[in-house]
Scaffold this active site. Structure first.
Site, PDB file in Angstrom:
ATOM      1  N   THR A  10     -13.293   9.049  22.590  1.00  0.00           N
ATOM      2  CA  THR A  10     -11.856   8.592  22.096  1.00  0.00           C
ATOM      3  C   THR A  10     -11.819   8.857  20.557  1.00  0.00           C
ATOM      4  O   THR A  10     -10.939   8.404  20.005  1.00  0.00           O
ATOM      5  CB  THR A  10     -12.087   6.982  22.219  1.00  0.00           C
ATOM      6  OG1 THR A  10     -13.346   6.647  21.347  1.00  0.00           O
ATOM      7  CG2 THR A  10     -12.263   6.486  23.719  1.00  0.00           C
ATOM      8  N   ASP A  50      -6.272  13.649  36.397  1.00  0.00           N
ATOM      9  CA  ASP A  50      -6.823  12.412  36.803  1.00  0.00           C
ATOM     10  C   ASP A  50      -7.792  12.151  35.721  1.00  0.00           C
ATOM     11  O   ASP A  50      -8.640  12.908  35.358  1.00  0.00           O
ATOM     12  CB  ASP A  50      -7.740  12.769  38.118  1.00  0.00           C
ATOM     13  CG  ASP A  50      -6.513  12.715  39.183  1.00  0.00           C
ATOM     14  OD1 ASP A  50      -5.203  12.223  39.005  1.00  0.00           O
ATOM     15  OD2 ASP A  50      -7.045  13.270  40.285  1.00  0.00           O
ATOM     16  N   VAL A  51      -7.671  10.937  35.348  1.00  0.00           N
ATOM     17  CA  VAL A  51      -8.642  10.335  34.188  1.00  0.00           C
ATOM     18  C   VAL A  51      -9.200   9.144  34.450  1.00  0.00           C
ATOM     19  O   VAL A  51      -8.773   8.129  34.678  1.00  0.00           O
ATOM     20  CB  VAL A  51      -8.034  10.309  32.863  1.00  0.00           C
ATOM     21  CG1 VAL A  51      -8.913   9.653  31.672  1.00  0.00           C
ATOM     22  CG2 VAL A  51      -7.202  11.467  32.471  1.00  0.00           C
ATOM     23  N   TYR A 147     -31.015  13.081  11.190  1.00  0.00           N
ATOM     24  CA  TYR A 147     -29.733  13.584  11.690  1.00  0.00           C
ATOM     25  C   TYR A 147     -30.070  14.953  11.781  1.00  0.00           C
ATOM     26  O   TYR A 147     -29.905  15.328  12.723  1.00  0.00           O
ATOM     27  CB  TYR A 147     -28.413  13.203  10.850  1.00  0.00           C
ATOM     28  CG  TYR A 147     -27.299  14.019  11.427  1.00  0.00           C
ATOM     29  CD1 TYR A 147     -26.733  13.523  12.575  1.00  0.00           C
ATOM     30  CD2 TYR A 147     -26.745  15.122  10.987  1.00  0.00           C
ATOM     31  CE1 TYR A 147     -25.582  14.210  13.199  1.00  0.00           C
ATOM     32  CE2 TYR A 147     -25.756  16.042  11.326  1.00  0.00           C
ATOM     33  CZ  TYR A 147     -25.285  15.396  12.632  1.00  0.00           C
ATOM     34  OH  TYR A 147     -24.002  16.240  13.203  1.00  0.00           O
TER      35      TYR A 147
END
Length: 251
Positions: A10, A50-51, A147
């Site tokens: 997102t 299509d999601v 990290y």
């Protein structure tokens, strides 16, 4: 149509992977923690493909299990392990909880989802895995040691598994970008004002080159000529010299 599953879908590179894969004709399974943002991204992309959305927190056992179960259905052609977090605090200053969350998301989730994908893809003899790593994994970065170490693991893991998968019809690629304009550094509350503008990459370019290299079956992808050169130097430089250079820099 082929189907791609994208984690951290997102925002940042994940959202750009979703957009470009939709543009390349892939149906999508989008994974992220925030259901509202997932549905917003779904509405943006569902006009052409299509999601499906799958809310999951990949720092948890339940979240990883839910996504692994979805992969085990066997219809995922491309897994994009993009979700990740970082901290720009010296080790010992950042909380232990935050350090462990980095490993849970950057390492453990990648391991678990890749394991599910390798089993499902090998069963049918085709598939691709794209693991988002970083050039930080090539150097000892004192300002975000955990990290950098987590990304070193992602790159080494991906390269080793690529050797194992040779000839199976399944490929795995570690995409290792440098500094990229996304929300990542804002979320880490990192002051990046000391990074020259010439060192920044655009997310569109990083994702396009990363996908091209993934579909070409390359085990390691370093987007942009400048970071290919820098990472090559870092990997061949004597380690004592590299440590001395990094000790003089706030990176």
């Amino acid at each position: 149509m082929p189907t791609a599953l994208v984690t951290g879908a997102t925002s940042g590179l994940g959202a750009e992977f979703a957009r470009q894969l939709a543009g390349r004709g892939h149906d999508l399974v989008l994974v992220a923690r925030t259901e509202e943002r997932l549905h917003s991204t779904q509405q943006e992309l569902a006009r052409s493909v299509d999601v499906e959305v799958l809310p999951a927190d990949l720092t948890t056992d339940d979240g990883c299990a839910a996504v692994a179960t979805r992969i085990e259905r066997g219809d995922i052609d491309l897994l994009v392990n993009n979700a990740g977090i970082g901290t720009y605090q010296p080790f010992g200053v950042a909380t232990l909880e935050h350090e462990e969350q980095q490993l849970d998301l950057n390492v453990r989730a990648v391991l678990r989802l890749s394991h599910a994908a390798v089993q499902a893809m090998q069963s049918r003899g085709s598939g691709r895995i794209l693991n988002v790593s970083s050039v930080a994994g090539f150097i000892p970065r004192g300002r975000n040691a955990t990290y950098a170490a987590s990304k070193a693991w992602v790159t080494a893991f991906s390269e080793a598994v690529s050797v194992m998968l040779r000839g199976t019809g399944v490929t795995i690629t570690a995409v290792c970008p440098g500094f990229t304009h996304t929300e990542f550094h804002d979320r880490a509350a990192a002051d990046m004002s000391d990074v020259p503008e010439r060192m920044w990459l655009d997310a569109v370019d990083v994702v396009r080159e990363g996908l091209d290299d993934t579909f070409a079956g390359k085990p390691i992808s370093v987007p942009s000529r400048r970071y290919k050169t820098l990472s090559g130097v870092a990997r061949t430089m004597p380690r004592p010299l590299l440590r001395a250079i990094m000790a003089r820099r706030a990176l």
